[in-house]
Scaffold this motif. Structure first.
Motif, PDB file in Angstrom:
ATOM      1  N   ALA A  19      49.389  48.509 126.341  1.00 45.21           N
ATOM      2  CA  ALA A  19      49.678  48.823 124.837  1.00 45.21           C
ATOM      3  C   ALA A  19      48.450  49.005 124.199  1.00 45.21           C
ATOM      4  N   PHE A  20      47.537  48.207 123.915  1.00 46.53           N
ATOM      5  CA  PHE A  20      46.337  48.348 123.418  1.00 46.53           C
ATOM      6  C   PHE A  20      45.591  49.979 123.843  1.00 46.53           C
ATOM      7  N   TRP A  21      45.403  49.969 125.125  1.00 44.10           N
ATOM      8  CA  TRP A  21      44.768  51.339 125.363  1.00 44.10           C
ATOM      9  C   TRP A  21      45.457  52.532 125.074  1.00 44.10           C
ATOM     10  N   ALA A  22      47.038  52.341 125.141  1.00 39.97           N
ATOM     11  CA  ALA A  22      47.865  53.575 124.344  1.00 39.97           C
ATOM     12  C   ALA A  22      47.268  53.790 123.322  1.00 39.97           C
ATOM     13  N   GLU A  23      47.095  53.005 122.219  1.00 41.19           N
ATOM     14  CA  GLU A  23      46.751  53.036 120.888  1.00 41.19           C
ATOM     15  C   GLU A  23      45.403  53.696 120.737  1.00 41.19           C
ATOM     16  N   VAL A  24      44.279  53.130 121.568  1.00 43.72           N
ATOM     17  CA  VAL A  24      42.990  53.310 121.575  1.00 43.72           C
ATOM     18  C   VAL A  24      42.777  54.885 121.951  1.00 43.72           C
ATOM     19  N   LEU A  25      43.569  55.258 122.968  1.00 47.13           N
ATOM     20  CA  LEU A  25      43.292  56.650 123.447  1.00 47.13           C
ATOM     21  C   LEU A  25      44.463  57.731 123.045  1.00 47.13           C
ATOM     22  N   GLY A  26      45.460  57.330 122.309  1.00 49.32           N
ATOM     23  CA  GLY A  26      46.662  58.198 121.737  1.00 49.32           C
ATOM     24  C   GLY A  26      47.541  58.522 123.019  1.00 49.32           C
ATOM     25  N   TYR A  27      47.439  57.655 123.895  1.00 48.67           N
ATOM     26  CA  TYR A  27      48.421  57.778 124.969  1.00 48.67           C
ATOM     27  C   TYR A  27      49.798  57.204 124.878  1.00 48.67           C
ATOM     28  N   GLU A  28      50.672  57.196 125.886  1.00 42.08           N
ATOM     29  CA  GLU A  28      51.971  56.573 125.574  1.00 42.08           C
ATOM     30  C   GLU A  28      52.119  55.755 126.706  1.00 42.08           C
ATOM     31  N   LEU A  29      53.084  54.641 126.894  1.00 41.35           N
ATOM     32  CA  LEU A  29      53.246  54.082 128.210  1.00 41.35           C
ATOM     33  C   LEU A  29      54.254  54.951 128.904  1.00 41.35           C
ATOM     34  N   GLN A  30      53.830  54.841 130.428  1.00 40.49           N
ATOM     35  CA  GLN A  30      54.598  55.707 130.985  1.00 40.49           C
ATOM     36  C   GLN A  30      56.035  55.485 131.086  1.00 40.49           C
ATOM     37  N   PRO A  31      56.888  56.457 131.023  1.00 42.33           N
ATOM     38  CA  PRO A  31      58.389  56.233 130.870  1.00 42.33           C
ATOM     39  C   PRO A  31      58.956  55.804 132.215  1.00 42.33           C
ATOM     40  N   PRO A  32      60.076  54.791 132.073  1.00 45.14           N
ATOM     41  CA  PRO A  32      60.655  54.482 133.406  1.00 45.14           C
ATOM     42  C   PRO A  32      61.332  55.831 134.148  1.00 45.14           C
ATOM     43  N   PRO A  33      61.488  55.336 135.348  1.00 44.00           N
ATOM     44  CA  PRO A  33      62.005  56.472 136.301  1.00 44.00           C
ATOM     45  C   PRO A  33      63.391  56.999 135.663  1.00 44.00           C
ATOM     46  N   GLU A  34      63.610  58.191 136.118  1.00 45.50           N
ATOM     47  CA  GLU A  34      64.947  59.159 135.761  1.00 45.50           C
ATOM     48  C   GLU A  34      66.109  58.163 135.935  1.00 45.50           C
ATOM     49  N   GLY A  35      67.014  58.031 135.265  1.00 44.32           N
ATOM     50  CA  GLY A  35      68.132  57.271 135.223  1.00 44.32           C
ATOM     51  C   GLY A  35      68.175  56.033 134.678  1.00 44.32           C
ATOM     52  N   PHE A  36      66.825  55.574 134.129  1.00 45.06           N
ATOM     53  CA  PHE A  36      66.856  54.295 133.474  1.00 45.06           C
ATOM     54  C   PHE A  36      66.320  54.359 132.243  1.00 45.06           C
ATOM     55  N   ASP A  37      66.948  53.641 131.418  1.00 42.20           N
ATOM     56  CA  ASP A  37      66.377  53.509 129.699  1.00 42.20           C
ATOM     57  C   ASP A  37      65.303  52.667 129.654  1.00 42.20           C
ATOM     58  N   THR A  38      65.086  51.604 130.442  1.00 43.74           N
ATOM     59  CA  THR A  38      63.904  50.749 130.395  1.00 43.74           C
ATOM     60  C   THR A  38      63.327  50.546 131.701  1.00 43.74           C
ATOM     61  N   TRP A  39      62.021  50.009 131.689  1.00 44.37           N
ATOM     62  CA  TRP A  39      61.629  49.538 133.019  1.00 44.37           C
ATOM     63  C   TRP A  39      62.091  48.249 133.439  1.00 44.37           C
ATOM     64  N   GLU A  40      62.788  47.383 132.720  1.00 41.76           N
ATOM     65  CA  GLU A  40      63.170  46.170 133.074  1.00 41.76           C
ATOM     66  C   GLU A  40      64.473  46.505 133.691  1.00 41.76           C
ATOM     67  N   ALA A  41      65.345  47.456 133.220  1.00 46.89           N
ATOM     68  CA  ALA A  41      66.466  47.808 134.137  1.00 46.89           C
ATOM     69  C   ALA A  41      66.100  48.480 135.394  1.00 46.89           C
ATOM     70  N   ALA A  42      65.202  49.294 135.275  1.00 48.57           N
ATOM     71  CA  ALA A  42      64.776  49.891 136.736  1.00 48.57           C
ATOM     72  C   ALA A  42      64.167  48.905 137.806  1.00 48.57           C
ATOM     73  N   LEU A  43      63.327  47.851 137.322  1.00 51.95           N
ATOM     74  CA  LEU A  43      62.665  46.773 137.992  1.00 51.95           C
ATOM     75  C   LEU A  43      63.885  45.968 138.568  1.00 51.95           C
ATOM     76  N   ALA A  44      64.745  45.594 137.755  1.00 50.66           N
ATOM     77  CA  ALA A  44      65.959  44.776 138.063  1.00 50.66           C
ATOM     78  C   ALA A  44      67.005  45.396 139.358  1.00 50.66           C
ATOM     79  N   ALA A  45      67.194  46.890 138.808  1.00 55.05           N
ATOM     80  CA  ALA A  45      67.957  47.666 139.989  1.00 55.05           C
ATOM     81  C   ALA A  45      67.001  47.666 141.357  1.00 55.05           C
ATOM     82  N   PHE A  46      65.750  47.650 141.381  1.00 58.48           N
ATOM     83  CA  PHE A  46      64.855  47.731 142.585  1.00 58.48           C
ATOM     84  C   PHE A  46      64.882  46.592 143.128  1.00 58.48           C
TER      85      PHE A  46
END
Length: 143
Positions: A19-46
């Motif tokens: 989150a810090f480096w995304a702000e520094v560099l103007g990047y964004e957090l990598q979105p979760p895999p297709e079909g998941f709204d959040t990383w937490e949902a994806a990781l739980a499903a996996f």
């Protein structure tokens, strides 16, 4: 032939450092895999144990290298052998350059970075820069 590059940080808290480096560099957090709204949902499903959910994170930007953060058990103990120079004042010189660098340094301090030292322009070769430490002590330069 050029190659794709990924920049990798070993760290204690991948989510926070990403989150810090995304702000520094103007990047964004990598979105979760297709079909998941959040990383937490994806990781739980996996079937990834919740204790491992903050073991990795990544940030991305169109046409730029992916930056990957991975949790490691050991802390940072010495100075980086490599660091990122973040170009926030291209083409600027003198007071205008240093004011721009200082404004960015102040913004990053509010996000958890600290200023290590500042080098003023010398009127010859040195244009001036500010060296900072990210929230986990990794060195970066505002240039």
């Amino acid at each position: 032939m050029t190659r794709d590059v990924q920049i990798t940080f070993d760290c204690a808290d991948p989510a926070a450092l990403a989150a810090f480096w995304a702000e520094v560099l103007g990047y964004e957090l990598q979105p979760p895999p297709e079909g998941f709204d959040t990383w937490e949902a994806a990781l739980a499903a996996f079937g990834v144990p919740q204790s491992e959910w903050n073991s990795r994170s990544a940030i991305v930007a169109e046409g730029a290298p992916r930056v990957f953060f991975q949790r490691v058990p050991e802390g940072k103990t010495t100075k980086n052998r490599m660091h990122l120079d973040v170009r926030v004042a291209p083409g600027l010189t003198g007071d205008e350059r240093m004011q721009t660098l200082q404004a960015e340094a102040s913004r990053l301090e509010a996000l958890g970075a600290t200023v290590a030292y500042r080098v003023e322009p010398d009127g010859r070769m040195e244009q001036g820069f500010i060296t900072m430490l990210d929230p986990e002590g990794n060195e970066l330069c505002l240039d």
